[in-house]
Design an enzyme around this catalytic site. Structure first.
Site, PDB file in Angstrom:
ATOM      1  N   HIS A 127       7.359  38.806  38.849  1.00  0.00           N
ATOM      2  CA  HIS A 127       8.754  39.251  38.871  1.00  0.00           C
ATOM      3  C   HIS A 127       8.875  40.623  39.528  1.00  0.00           C
ATOM      4  O   HIS A 127       8.321  41.612  39.035  1.00  0.00           O
ATOM      5  CB  HIS A 127       9.282  39.304  37.438  1.00  0.00           C
ATOM      6  N   HIS A 158      16.679  45.037  44.217  1.00  0.00           N
ATOM      7  CA  HIS A 158      17.432  44.357  43.164  1.00  0.00           C
ATOM      8  C   HIS A 158      18.795  44.986  42.893  1.00  0.00           C
ATOM      9  O   HIS A 158      19.824  44.314  42.956  1.00  0.00           O
ATOM     10  CB  HIS A 158      16.626  44.334  41.860  1.00  0.00           C
TER      11      HIS A 158
END
Length: 308
Positions: free
Chosen positions: A51, A93
């Site tokens: 991740h 992100h």
């Protein structure tokens, strides 16, 4: 990565009365035709993705993180992309740079060269609460092109983050497909988004040549139909569901659910999987893909498996 909200919270309450006729009908109705499994998912399973490159161990979405995750022999990376003010696609992100870098402001307000001068290791702290990666040469923001070039053998699960209502969101799907095609990476990239519109836009360019994940909307509809007995009526568009292990106290890891997804050629995947026991449980139930912040634990899990 898709985050589920308002997930089937009230669907079961009125299901008996409202859907009783439909449930009876669905039992006699053949399942809708499922999509074939795309090349992205035809490597040896199971898949373990780091991740944001393994954000628990290294500054997220940096070469430091991706190199470290690769050393732990993960199958690929889960990552995100956003568009800069000069229309470049970066691996990032948040909408702003403040949390992870020594800068401030929105990504879309900065040029690529400005963003790549920032220190992406500035705020990262290790288990001793130290900041060992400040000013590290590999703690820099990458472009998506660079990610594909640096890791030509790795699978990439990429999430389109820009809102479809923004200018950046309108151009991001095409920029992403152009980058994938430029690197002949159609078989090793999976494209997802929180937004159904972004997946639809991307699919207009890719024409089915790149695997796609379900949006929040499609996951919610699919799970609502499954839990109310209408799973046979679900017309799937995506190749995979990526889900949390539970939502608002509702467990989403039952073997029955995982078997249903597999039966429909909807590849079952879970994120936030940060323990060896949970990895083992999910894979034993038939899960195909997990996403973890801890590639070191994933390596340990696989080492344990190889000894049995």
């Amino acid at each position: 990565m898709v985050k589920i909200s308002r997930l089937i919270r009230n669907s079961a309450a009125g299901a008996a009365g409202i859907f009783s006729g439909l449930i009876l009908f669905s039992k006699f109705k053949g399942q809708p035709e499922s999509h074939p499994i795309p090349p992205f998912f035809t490597r040896k399973s199971h898949y373990i993705f780091a991740h944001r490159g393994g954000m628990a161990l290294r500054p997220e979405q940096t070469k430091l993180a991706f190199d470290n995750a690769k050393d732990y022999e993960v199958d690929g990376f889960e990552t995100d992309v956003r568009v800069t003010s000069d229309e470049k696609l970066i691996v990032f992100h948040d909408a702003t740079v403040d949390r992870t870098n020594n800068g401030s402001g929105k990504v879309r307000e900065h040029r690529l060269d400005e963003l790549q001068r920032l220190d992406a290791g500035y705020h990262f702290k290790d288990i001793n609460n130290d900041t060992p990666y400040r000013n590290h040469p590999d703690a820099k923001i990458l472009t998506f092109d660079e990610l594909l070039e640096l890791y030509p053998d790795m699978l990439i699960n990429v999430d389109l983050k820009d809102s479809p209502d923004s200018y950046e969101g309108t151009i991001a799907p095409e920029l992403l497909f152009e980058s994938i095609a430029r690197h002949d990476a159609q078989d090793r990239v999976l494209v997802t988004s929180f937004y159904q519109d972004q997946i639809a836009r991307f699919s207009e360019f890719s024409l089915g040549t790149v695997a796609v994940g379900a949006s929040q909307e499609e996951v919610t509809v699919g799970l609502a139909k499954f839990f109310t007995g209408l799973g046979n009526m679900f017309e799937v568009q995506a190749n995979t569901f990526q889900m949390p292990t539970s939502y608002n106290g509702i467990p989403l890891t039952s073997q029955r659910l995982i078997q249903w997804l597999n039966s429909r050629n909807i590849v079952p995947g879970y994120y936030g999987v940060n323990s060896i026991d949970l990895m083992s449980d999910l894979f034993n139930k038939g899960t195909h893909t997990i996403v973890t912040d801890r590639p070191d634990l994933a390596y340990q899990y696989r080492q344990n498996q190889s000894q049995h």
